[in-house]
Motif scaffolding. Structure first.
Motif, PDB file in Angstrom:
ATOM      1  N   ILE A 112       0.852  -1.195   0.000  1.00 52.08           N
ATOM      2  CA  ILE A 112       0.000   0.000   0.000  1.00 52.08           C
ATOM      3  C   ILE A 112       0.890   1.248   0.000  1.00 52.08           C
ATOM      4  CG2 ILE A 112      -1.707   1.322   1.336  1.00 52.08           C
ATOM      5  CD1 ILE A 112      -2.668  -1.362   2.516  1.00 52.08           C
ATOM      6  N   PHE A 113       1.914   1.212   0.842  1.00 46.55           N
ATOM      7  CA  PHE A 113       2.843   2.332   1.014  1.00 46.55           C
ATOM      8  C   PHE A 113       3.612   2.601  -0.280  1.00 46.55           C
ATOM      9  CE2 PHE A 113       6.624   3.928   3.757  1.00 46.55           C
ATOM     10  CZ  PHE A 113       6.134   5.216   3.722  1.00 46.55           C
ATOM     11  N   ARG A 114       4.124   1.544  -0.894  1.00 50.01           N
ATOM     12  CA  ARG A 114       4.928   1.696  -2.109  1.00 50.01           C
ATOM     13  C   ARG A 114       4.099   2.293  -3.254  1.00 50.01           C
ATOM     14  NH1 ARG A 114       9.789  -1.052  -2.285  1.00 50.01           N
ATOM     15  NH2 ARG A 114       9.670  -1.101  -4.551  1.00 50.01           N
ATOM     16  N   THR A 115       2.832   1.882  -3.340  1.00 46.91           N
ATOM     17  CA  THR A 115       1.952   2.421  -4.391  1.00 46.91           C
ATOM     18  C   THR A 115       1.826   3.932  -4.236  1.00 46.91           C
ATOM     19  OG1 THR A 115       0.690   0.365  -4.543  1.00 46.91           O
ATOM     20  CG2 THR A 115      -0.386   2.368  -5.346  1.00 46.91           C
ATOM     21  N   GLN A 116       1.638   4.383  -3.001  1.00 42.39           N
ATOM     22  CA  GLN A 116       1.504   5.821  -2.774  1.00 42.39           C
ATOM     23  C   GLN A 116       2.813   6.546  -3.063  1.00 42.39           C
ATOM     24  OE1 GLN A 116       0.431   7.213   1.215  1.00 42.39           O
ATOM     25  NE2 GLN A 116      -0.477   9.031   0.296  1.00 42.39           N
ATOM     26  N   LEU A 117       3.922   5.989  -2.611  1.00 41.29           N
ATOM     27  CA  LEU A 117       5.222   6.633  -2.841  1.00 41.29           C
ATOM     28  C   LEU A 117       5.546   6.727  -4.332  1.00 41.29           C
ATOM     29  CD1 LEU A 117       7.307   5.014   0.047  1.00 41.29           C
ATOM     30  CD2 LEU A 117       6.611   7.415  -0.127  1.00 41.29           C
ATOM     31  N   ARG A 118       5.257   5.665  -5.067  1.00 40.69           N
ATOM     32  CA  ARG A 118       5.486   5.699  -6.524  1.00 40.69           C
ATOM     33  C   ARG A 118       4.675   6.826  -7.159  1.00 40.69           C
ATOM     34  NH1 ARG A 118       7.481   1.650  -9.845  1.00 40.69           N
ATOM     35  NH2 ARG A 118       5.871   2.232 -11.362  1.00 40.69           N
ATOM     36  N   ALA A 119       3.413   6.958  -6.739  1.00 38.68           N
ATOM     37  CA  ALA A 119       2.551   8.003  -7.304  1.00 38.68           C
ATOM     38  C   ALA A 119       3.097   9.392  -7.002  1.00 38.68           C
ATOM     39  CB  ALA A 119       1.133   7.847  -6.743  1.00 38.68           C
ATOM     40  N   ILE A 120       3.565   9.591  -5.785  1.00 42.79           N
ATOM     41  CA  ILE A 120       4.107  10.903  -5.393  1.00 42.79           C
ATOM     42  C   ILE A 120       5.377  11.212  -6.171  1.00 42.79           C
ATOM     43  CG2 ILE A 120       5.096  12.268  -3.512  1.00 42.79           C
ATOM     44  CD1 ILE A 120       3.274  10.695  -1.575  1.00 42.79           C
ATOM     45  N   TYR A 121       6.277  10.243  -6.254  1.00 44.27           N
ATOM     46  CA  TYR A 121       7.542  10.491  -6.965  1.00 44.27           C
ATOM     47  C   TYR A 121       7.308  10.705  -8.461  1.00 44.27           C
ATOM     48  CZ  TYR A 121      11.021  10.200  -3.320  1.00 44.27           C
ATOM     49  OH  TYR A 121      11.807  10.499  -2.233  1.00 44.27           O
ATOM     50  N   ARG A 122       6.374   9.973  -9.036  1.00 40.64           N
ATOM     51  CA  ARG A 122       6.054  10.198 -10.461  1.00 40.64           C
ATOM     52  C   ARG A 122       5.525  11.617 -10.675  1.00 40.64           C
ATOM     53  NH1 ARG A 122       1.842   5.904 -12.164  1.00 40.64           N
ATOM     54  NH2 ARG A 122       1.709   7.306 -13.958  1.00 40.64           N
ATOM     55  N   ALA A 123       4.748  12.110  -9.702  1.00 43.71           N
ATOM     56  CA  ALA A 123       4.161  13.456  -9.825  1.00 43.71           C
ATOM     57  C   ALA A 123       5.175  14.551  -9.523  1.00 43.71           C
ATOM     58  CB  ALA A 123       2.964  13.584  -8.881  1.00 43.71           C
ATOM     59  N   SER A 124       6.283  14.192  -8.891  1.00 39.99           N
ATOM     60  CA  SER A 124       7.236  15.201  -8.390  1.00 39.99           C
ATOM     61  C   SER A 124       7.810  16.101  -9.477  1.00 39.99           C
ATOM     62  CB  SER A 124       8.372  14.516  -7.625  1.00 39.99           C
ATOM     63  OG  SER A 124       9.170  13.724  -8.494  1.00 39.99           O
ATOM     64  N   ILE A 125       7.817  15.618 -10.722  1.00 40.38           N
ATOM     65  CA  ILE A 125       8.406  16.441 -11.804  1.00 40.38           C
ATOM     66  C   ILE A 125       7.469  17.582 -12.213  1.00 40.38           C
ATOM     67  CG2 ILE A 125       9.833  14.564 -12.704  1.00 40.38           C
ATOM     68  CD1 ILE A 125       7.748  14.245 -14.973  1.00 40.38           C
ATOM     69  N   TYR A 126       6.253  17.596 -11.665  1.00 36.74           N
ATOM     70  CA  TYR A 126       5.280  18.620 -12.047  1.00 36.74           C
ATOM     71  C   TYR A 126       5.194  19.778 -11.054  1.00 36.74           C
ATOM     72  CZ  TYR A 126       3.820  15.170 -15.469  1.00 36.74           C
ATOM     73  OH  TYR A 126       3.804  14.270 -16.516  1.00 36.74           O
ATOM     74  N   GLY A 127       6.066  19.779 -10.058  1.00 36.97           N
ATOM     75  CA  GLY A 127       6.023  20.873  -9.091  1.00 36.97           C
ATOM     76  C   GLY A 127       7.003  20.672  -7.959  1.00 36.97           C
ATOM     77  N   ASN A 128       6.772  21.378  -6.877  1.00 39.69           N
ATOM     78  CA  ASN A 128       7.667  21.363  -5.722  1.00 39.69           C
ATOM     79  C   ASN A 128       7.005  20.567  -4.598  1.00 39.69           C
ATOM     80  OD1 ASN A 128       9.432  21.901  -3.652  1.00 39.69           O
ATOM     81  ND2 ASN A 128       8.995  24.091  -3.537  1.00 39.69           N
ATOM     82  N   VAL A 129       7.314  19.273  -4.526  1.00 39.63           N
ATOM     83  CA  VAL A 129       6.635  18.395  -3.570  1.00 39.63           C
ATOM     84  C   VAL A 129       7.575  17.951  -2.453  1.00 39.63           C
ATOM     85  CG1 VAL A 129       7.106  16.207  -4.769  1.00 39.63           C
ATOM     86  CG2 VAL A 129       5.057  16.416  -3.362  1.00 39.63           C
ATOM     87  N   ALA A 130       7.004  17.771  -1.272  1.00 39.11           N
ATOM     88  CA  ALA A 130       7.716  17.196  -0.134  1.00 39.11           C
ATOM     89  C   ALA A 130       6.802  16.130   0.477  1.00 39.11           C
ATOM     90  CB  ALA A 130       8.056  18.275   0.893  1.00 39.11           C
TER      91      ALA A 130
END
Length: 544
Positions: free
Chosen positions: A367-385
């Motif tokens: 469950i955790f890895r799915t969320q982390l993958r989604a966040i990291y994939r989205a990271s190129i579209y803005g300034n995420v932490a």
């Protein structure tokens, strides 16, 4: 006749409109054996007549708003209520099995829906949802619990016994003028939602069920709920409401200005959100960024886990809309008062201190890895932490970092681009406070969750209204802990923020600034209030 009720205010303001009672979704319909078959059949006939009246009203309203073609569905539902096979099946079950009307309707609805779903014809397959809809409508009427709040397009004052986080997702938030509940506490989800929506809210109001549909007023300043108010009271409240709007208009003049004290101390003022739809309010209130994206709301109000792509799209949309401003996503914080059946969490005696948040993520890493993958994939579209909730040890942080690294390695191997992402943790347990010097060496930032920190430190369930009188977020122990976390964070190279409700407490802003706090994250509508307080503060002036 005018009725006046008192309660406890959890957010100020004046609301004037119709009171509408929110009825919870019913659980499984219980089977009961009955003796008087004819009375039960008569109940069904009366419920069908009532349902047809409701559907006619919906049809008439839909015709004027979306046209005759789109309104036809309500006419179809009326015809289905007359379907002889459907009616005969309900009647047969009541007579043959001697069961209550509610169960006969529910059982017939399930059977017919299954029958339609198995057909090859697409039109007939669509009727499966319709027959379930009319059956649910009949059951609600039989139970005496028609949902009037769904029968109006007008703004309304929502009156309820209580509201769970998942239930608030059903609401059209643009229509809710105020909340009035019997249960709940000043720190319940409903209270937090009211503050985020910038609407008045009262708890502990022992309202009469007859208030449904009546003219009403909520005075969030005085903790008063009035139904069928006199003309004099309505005029007085209208004046009070106008004064409030004028003050808000003055605050709007702060847009575009820095959040800096008179002596030059700057602080970041970010906003808390629960989903993509909240971003509009963040931008409207000129927030410097998003300090808490409650990602668990992507998991609530649904029957299955959100996919990686669903999450990716949500994060990407938020990041793009924020156009380079920082967005801090808190990883899944399910459990306690935020439940989703498909997680299949066991019932716990004390869920606030149970299997929740990072404990679920580390124990169910898929469950955790799915969320982390989604966040990291989205990271190129803005300034995420990213920040991780409910931390109590350095070992947890090290395990998180190992999983994060493996996710990054996996994405690299697959040729999927991503940016470097700041890593932070929530400080919301006394354990995290006491080892904050050690934790600071592992992460980039701390965000203090004052809601949970207060309840864990004071041993007070913040959802328990009986303890509101001793729930004290200003307790010296809490303030000392915040000071300790800021000092340890800065020594370890971390910036430190507050994302709990205390961050918007205007009586503490100056003290937080003196402590050296770097950031506060508050409900979007409170950003300008906090900015105003910061800009009027001069840290060179000492208070005696």
């Amino acid at each position: 006749m005018m009725q006046k009720y008192t309660g406890k205010s959890v957010y100020g303001g004046i609301a004037i409109g119709k009171a509408l009672i929110f009825h919870k979704k019913e659980g499984q319909v219980r089977r009961k054996r009955i003796e008087d078959v004819e009375t039960e059949i008569l109940r069904v006939d009366k419920a069908r007549e009532k349902a047809k009246e409701e559907l006619q009203k919906l049809y008439d309203k839909a015709v004027t708003q979306v046209g005759e073609q789109n309104a036809m569905i309500f006419e179809v539902h009326q015809i289905m209520l007359e379907d002889q096979d459907y009616v005969d099946s309900i009647t047969y079950k009541i007579k043959n099995e001697q069961i209550n009307a509610e169960y006969a309707v529910a059982s017939t609805g399930d059977n017919f829906a299954e029958l339609f779903s198995s057909m090859d014809d697409d039109y007939m397959k669509e009727r499966a949802a319709d027959v379930k809809d009319i059956s649910n409508r009949l059951i609600k009427i039989l139970q005496g619990k028609t949902d009037s709040s769904l029968m109006t397009d007008e703004p309304y004052i929502l009156v309820a016994d209580d509201l769970a986080p998942s239930e608030t997702l059903q609401l059209d938030k643009t229509k809710v003028l105020a909340f009035v509940t019997r249960k709940g506490s000043t720190n319940s989800h409903t209270a937090i939602l009211a503050r985020m929506m910038n609407i008045p809210a009262l708890i502990g109001v022992d309202f009469d069920e007859n208030c449904d549909g009546k003219d009403a007023i909520v005075d969030g300043y005085e903790g008063i709920f009035i139904t069928e108010p006199t003309e004099q009271i309505t005029n007085s409240m209208n004046e009070k409401q106008q004064e409030n709007l004028y003050k808000k208009k003055l605050q709007q003049e702060l847009k575009g200005k820095e959040s800096i004290t008179k002596d030059g101390k700057k602080i970041d003022i970010f906003a808390n959100i629960g989903g993509v739809s909240d971003v509009a309010s963040v931008l409207q209130n000129d927030s410097g960024g998003i300090g808490l994206f409650r990602s668990e709301f992507l998991y609530l109000g649904r029957d299955t886990f959100p996919s990686e792509d669903e999450q990716f799209q949500a994060y990407k949309t938020v990041l793009e809309n924020m156009a380079g401003k920082k967005v801090i996503i808190r990883t899944l914080d399910i459990g306690a008062d935020k439940q989703a059946d498909y997680f299949e969490l066991d019932k716990e005696e004390n869920p606030a201190m149970g299997y929740r948040a990072i404990r679920i993520c580390l124990n169910q890493p898929d469950i955790f890895r799915t969320q982390l993958r989604a966040i990291y994939r989205a990271s190129i579209y803005g300034n995420v932490a990213i920040m991780y909730p409910m931390i109590i040890s350095v070992d947890e942080v090290k395990k998180i970092k190992e999983i994060v690294q493996s996710v990054k390695d996996e994405l690299t191997k697959q040729g999927i681009p991503f940016n470097n992402v700041e890593q932070g943790i929530m400080i919301e347990t006394p354990a995290a406070v006491m080892i904050s010097d050690l934790l600071a060496k592992e992460v980039d930032f701390f965000s203090i969750g004052t809601n949970d920190l207060t309840q864990y430190t004071l041993a007070i369930d913040r959802q328990n209204p009986k303890l509101d009188f001793i729930y004290d977020p200003h307790h010296p122990a809490i303030l000392r802990m915040i000071q300790m976390v800021i000092e340890n964070g800065h020594k370890g190279g971390c910036w430190v923020g507050i994302c709990g409700e205390l961050g918007a407490d205007l009586t503490l802003i100056e003290e937080f600034l003196r402590m050296g706090l770097d950031e506060v994250s508050v409900s979007p509508n409170l950003v300008l209030s906090v900015r105003e307080k910061v800009r009027n503060t001069d840290l060179r002036v000492t208070n005696n």
